[in-house]
Design an enzyme around this catalytic site. Structure first.
Site, PDB file in Angstrom:
ATOM      1  N   TYR A   1       2.542  10.108  -0.309  1.00  0.00           N
ATOM      2  CA  TYR A   1       3.682   9.613   0.459  1.00  0.00           C
ATOM      3  C   TYR A   1       5.005   9.976  -0.190  1.00  0.00           C
ATOM      4  CZ  TYR A   1       0.117   6.502   2.556  1.00  0.00           C
ATOM      5  OH  TYR A   1      -0.990   5.975   3.171  1.00  0.00           O
TER       6      TYR A   1
ATOM      7  N   ASP B   1       0.838  -1.202   0.000  1.00  0.00           N
ATOM      8  CA  ASP B   1       0.000   0.000   0.000  1.00  0.00           C
ATOM      9  C   ASP B   1       0.872   1.251   0.000  1.00  0.00           C
ATOM     10  OD1 ASP B   1      -2.951   1.123   0.861  1.00  0.00           O
ATOM     11  OD2 ASP B   1      -1.362   2.256   1.848  1.00  0.00           O
TER      12      ASP B   1
ATOM     13  N   HIS C   1      -8.023   9.576  -1.505  1.00  0.00           N
ATOM     14  CA  HIS C   1      -7.319   9.592  -0.222  1.00  0.00           C
ATOM     15  C   HIS C   1      -8.124  10.290   0.879  1.00  0.00           C
ATOM     16  CE1 HIS C   1      -2.891   9.441   1.356  1.00  0.00           C
ATOM     17  NE2 HIS C   1      -3.750   9.148   2.311  1.00  0.00           N
TER      18      HIS C   1
ATOM     19  N   LYS D   1      -3.113   5.927  -4.036  1.00  0.00           N
ATOM     20  CA  LYS D   1      -4.235   6.809  -3.712  1.00  0.00           C
ATOM     21  C   LYS D   1      -4.116   8.149  -4.435  1.00  0.00           C
ATOM     22  CE  LYS D   1      -3.901   4.812   0.904  1.00  0.00           C
ATOM     23  NZ  LYS D   1      -2.479   4.405   0.814  1.00  0.00           N
TER      24      LYS D   1
END
Length: 285
Positions: free
Chosen positions: A54, A49, A112, A79
């Site tokens: 990120y 994931d 998200h 996401k």
């Protein structure tokens, strides 16, 4: 009953999703991330994931490639970030994520957050546009499953006013002592799988005396007890670590079972930790 990392939940479209995922939130881009992903796959994880936010999709993709496991054996999630809501922006962001990951399809794509500050005046409209793009990519076979993250019932109700396909997953903050009962009940009723991000809560949670006592009772770590609780609650936990020994430790969840009483104790755990979920309607991102 789940018996291994590769046992699966079945999403409402029939897609099989491995019951534990390897999370990469707060894992910096670069060699640390590449090694962590490779270590996770070597330890048996087949579900990885990540997210555009990120900042590590390229390294996650490199780790996947270097691990040498056939693509079809892996389940990869990323996401859509808040700045890219709306139909056209979502289409572009999806292509960018695929390019960074070095993949030609995703197993799961999530919105998200439901109500970014940039779109707070028209979040319903921009979510509808993003979901339209999700549905088109899904219909074209470029995403095997579509879902959301941090959505509460009111956000899901709004999404379903225009959606033709219901979300298959909602990834939210749940852990012992923090169960989001309204959202989890709504998702269970509507056959939406709950993925548990931050399933270990925080450092303060792992030091909780009740949790520590249960870890001693089962001869397991506090982290393993938390993750086992997630599985027995019907959640899909996404533990994260960059330490090889802990990556391996977090896979040892299938040789013990918490009693119903202990599951209930953990669900109602009284804690003072601060790692609670942010309200998506007031979050400043």
């Amino acid at each position: 009953m789940m018996k291994s990392l590769t046992d699966t939940y079945t999403l409402h479209n029939g897609t099989q999703i491995p019951c534990v995922g390897f999370g990469t939130w707060r894992t910096p881009d670069g060699d640390v991330c590449i090694r962590a992903v490779k270590d996770a796959i070597a330890a048996g994880y087949r579900h990885i994931d990540t997210a555009a936010a990120y900042g590590n999709e390229e390294s996650v993709g490199a780790g996947i490639k270097q691990a040498g496991v056939p693509r079809e054996e892996l389940f990869i999630t990323t996401k859509l970030w808040n700045a890219h809501h709306g139909y056209e922006a979502t289409c572009a962001a999806f292509e960018d994520s695929l390019n960074r990951l070095g993949l030609d399809y995703l197993d799961l794509y999530l919105i998200h957050w439901p109500n970014p500050i940039k779109f707070r005046h028209n979040w319903q409209e921009t979510n509808a546009g993003s979901w339209k793009a999700f549905e088109e990519f899904y219909a074209a076979g470029r995403i095997r499953a579509i879902g959301v993250s941090n959505f509460m019932p009111r956000h899901l109700d709004e999404l379903m006013k225009t959606a033709t396909i219901a979300p298959m997953v909602n990834q939210i903050f749940v852990c012992p002592g923090y169960t989001e009962p309204e959202t989890t009940a709504y998702c269970k009723k509507n056959n939406i799988l709950i993925e548990a991000y931050s399933p270990l809560g925080s450092g303060e949670l792992l030091a909780n005396p009740t949790l520590q006592a249960l870890a001693q009772k089962y001869a397991k770590s506090a982290a393993q007890v938390c993750l086992r609780w997630s599985l027995q609650m019907g959640f899909l936990p996404l533990p994260k670590s960059v330490t090889t020994s802990r990556i391996i430790e977090n896979t040892a969840l299938f040789d013990f079972e918490l009693s119903a009483e202990d599951v209930d104790t953990l669900s109602n755990l009284k804690t003072d930790f601060y790692g609670v979920a942010k309200n998506p309607d007031t979050a400043t991102w």
